[in-house]
Design an enzyme around this catalytic site. Structure first.
Site, PDB file in Angstrom:
ATOM      1  N   ASN A   1       0.867  -1.189   0.000  1.00  0.00           N
ATOM      2  CA  ASN A   1       0.000   0.000   0.000  1.00  0.00           C
ATOM      3  C   ASN A   1       0.900   1.234   0.000  1.00  0.00           C
ATOM      4  OD1 ASN A   1      -1.864   2.011   0.414  1.00  0.00           O
ATOM      5  ND2 ASN A   1      -2.269   1.476   2.566  1.00  0.00           N
TER       6      ASN A   1
ATOM      7  N   LYS B   1       0.068   4.274  -0.200  1.00  0.00           N
ATOM      8  CA  LYS B   1      -0.586   5.454   0.388  1.00  0.00           C
ATOM      9  C   LYS B   1      -0.358   6.670  -0.528  1.00  0.00           C
ATOM     10  CE  LYS B   1       0.270   3.498   4.906  1.00  0.00           C
ATOM     11  NZ  LYS B   1      -0.008   3.622   6.312  1.00  0.00           N
TER      12      LYS B   1
ATOM     13  N   HIS C   1      -9.583   1.267   5.058  1.00  0.00           N
ATOM     14  CA  HIS C   1      -8.276   1.434   5.730  1.00  0.00           C
ATOM     15  C   HIS C   1      -8.479   2.360   6.926  1.00  0.00           C
ATOM     16  CE1 HIS C   1      -4.139   2.562   6.493  1.00  0.00           C
ATOM     17  NE2 HIS C   1      -3.767   1.525   5.768  1.00  0.00           N
TER      18      HIS C   1
ATOM     19  N   GLU D   1      -6.898   4.737   7.978  1.00  0.00           N
ATOM     20  CA  GLU D   1      -6.705   6.170   7.667  1.00  0.00           C
ATOM     21  C   GLU D   1      -7.964   6.755   7.034  1.00  0.00           C
ATOM     22  OE1 GLU D   1      -3.001   5.665   5.522  1.00  0.00           O
ATOM     23  OE2 GLU D   1      -2.039   5.099   7.406  1.00  0.00           O
TER      24      GLU D   1
ATOM     25  N   GLU E   1      -5.442  -4.854  10.739  1.00  0.00           N
ATOM     26  CA  GLU E   1      -4.396  -3.839  10.899  1.00  0.00           C
ATOM     27  C   GLU E   1      -4.616  -3.086  12.206  1.00  0.00           C
ATOM     28  OE1 GLU E   1      -2.656  -2.810   6.782  1.00  0.00           O
ATOM     29  OE2 GLU E   1      -4.229  -1.392   7.221  1.00  0.00           O
TER      30      GLU E   1
ATOM     31  N   GLY F   1       2.407   2.235  10.696  1.00  0.00           N
ATOM     32  CA  GLY F   1       3.347   3.334  10.497  1.00  0.00           C
ATOM     33  C   GLY F   1       4.077   3.744  11.770  1.00  0.00           C
TER      34      GLY F   1
ATOM     35  N   SER G   1       3.355  -2.196  10.276  1.00  0.00           N
ATOM     36  CA  SER G   1       4.819  -2.195  10.384  1.00  0.00           C
ATOM     37  C   SER G   1       5.456  -3.543  10.024  1.00  0.00           C
ATOM     38  CB  SER G   1       5.255  -1.728  11.779  1.00  0.00           C
ATOM     39  OG  SER G   1       4.811  -0.393  12.005  1.00  0.00           O
TER      40      SER G   1
END
Ligand code: PEP
Length: 257
Positions: free
Chosen positions: A9, A11, A97, A99, A169, A175, A215
């Site tokens: 991904n 991003k 996701h 985010e 996730e 991240g 991560s």
């Protein structure tokens, strides 16, 4: 048996030239080192989808979009529809996701609509679920994941579920450099599979790919990919560096079964 997948991904990173270089490096690697056990997919930003699809044609690489609208085409400025993704040659789409959930306020009801829209158009969704650190510390993580799964998936028929890929996730691991331990990840993946069996049945649940994200990097991928209920990874940071992405493909092919 569930599809095994190594997914990158990107991003909101990489320009056209950088994206092309990464895809070409992955293609060259896969030509020299054919994979039998895994699918390799990349999720570029929207402006690179067509380029990525073209570079990935007749290769072992597939293209996934990072997001799509819940609506059909029309007056939705700034959005991209499922039919547009199909028109561009995209095969999969990330839905929900963290985010998108946290920064853009996408809620369970909207994500359920997106999942149905994706399947209607023949796209394979990668449906992301995950808990915050506060929820984990409060012991609410299983309930939270169960609620997200139930909200997104409960209206799908058993024969549709294997078309949906799940990505677990944990938000505290995305991240941050902090990864769920192999045991924490396996425990949640087994829980997710068990819950999928209650929506359908155990045989169907075994066919659903459940990816871990948070991560993942070459240093921890062997342990994570070796867990019985982990079918691969959705990888952010380590997927936009050519060396680490190629290493993750190699580890995935070695370990995932
Ligand atoms: C992600 O983008 O879904 C992700 C898990 O990112 P990272 O690997 O950088 O934590």
């Amino acid at each position: 048996m569930a599809r095994k997948i190594v997914a990158g991904n990107w991003k909101m990173n990489l320009n056209l030239a950088e994206g092309a270089a990464l895809v070409k490096a992955a293609n060259d690697y896969l030509n020299a080192n054919p994979v039998k056990h895994i699918d390799v997919i990349v999720a570029p930003p929207a402006h690179q989808l067509v380029q990525t699809v073209k570079l990935a044609t007749n290769t072992k690489l597939s293209t996934v979009a990072q997001n799509m609208a819940a609506h059909e085409n029309g007056a939705y400025t700034g959005e991209i529809s499922a039919s547009m993704l199909v028109d561009a040659g995209v095969e999969l789409v990330i839905v929900g996701h963290s985010e998108r959930r946290e920064i853009f306020g996408e809620d369970d009801a909207l994500l359920e609509q997106k999942l149905h829209k994706a399947l209607e158009h023949g796209l394979y969704p990668i449906f992301c679920v995950g808990e915050t650190l506060e929820q984990r510390k409060a012991g609410e993580h299983f309930k939270h994941i169960e609620n997200q799964l139930q909200a997104g998936l409960s209206k799908f028929a058993a024969d549709q579920l294997p078309q949906i890929i799940i990505a677990y996730e944990p938000i505290w691991a995305i991240g941050t450099g902090e990864t769920a331990s192999n045991e924490q990840a396996q425990e949640m993946h087994a829980f997710i599979r068990k819950h999928l069996a209650t929506i359908s049945n155990a045989a169907v649940a075994d066919e659903v790919s459940i990816l871990y994200g948070g991560s993942v990097k070459p240093a921890n991928a062997r342990g994570l990919f070796g867990q019985p209920d982990i079918d691969g990874g959705l990888i952010g940071g380590a997927s936009i560096q050519i060396d680490s992405f190629l290493e993750l493909i190699k580890i995935g092919e070695d370990i995932l079964r």
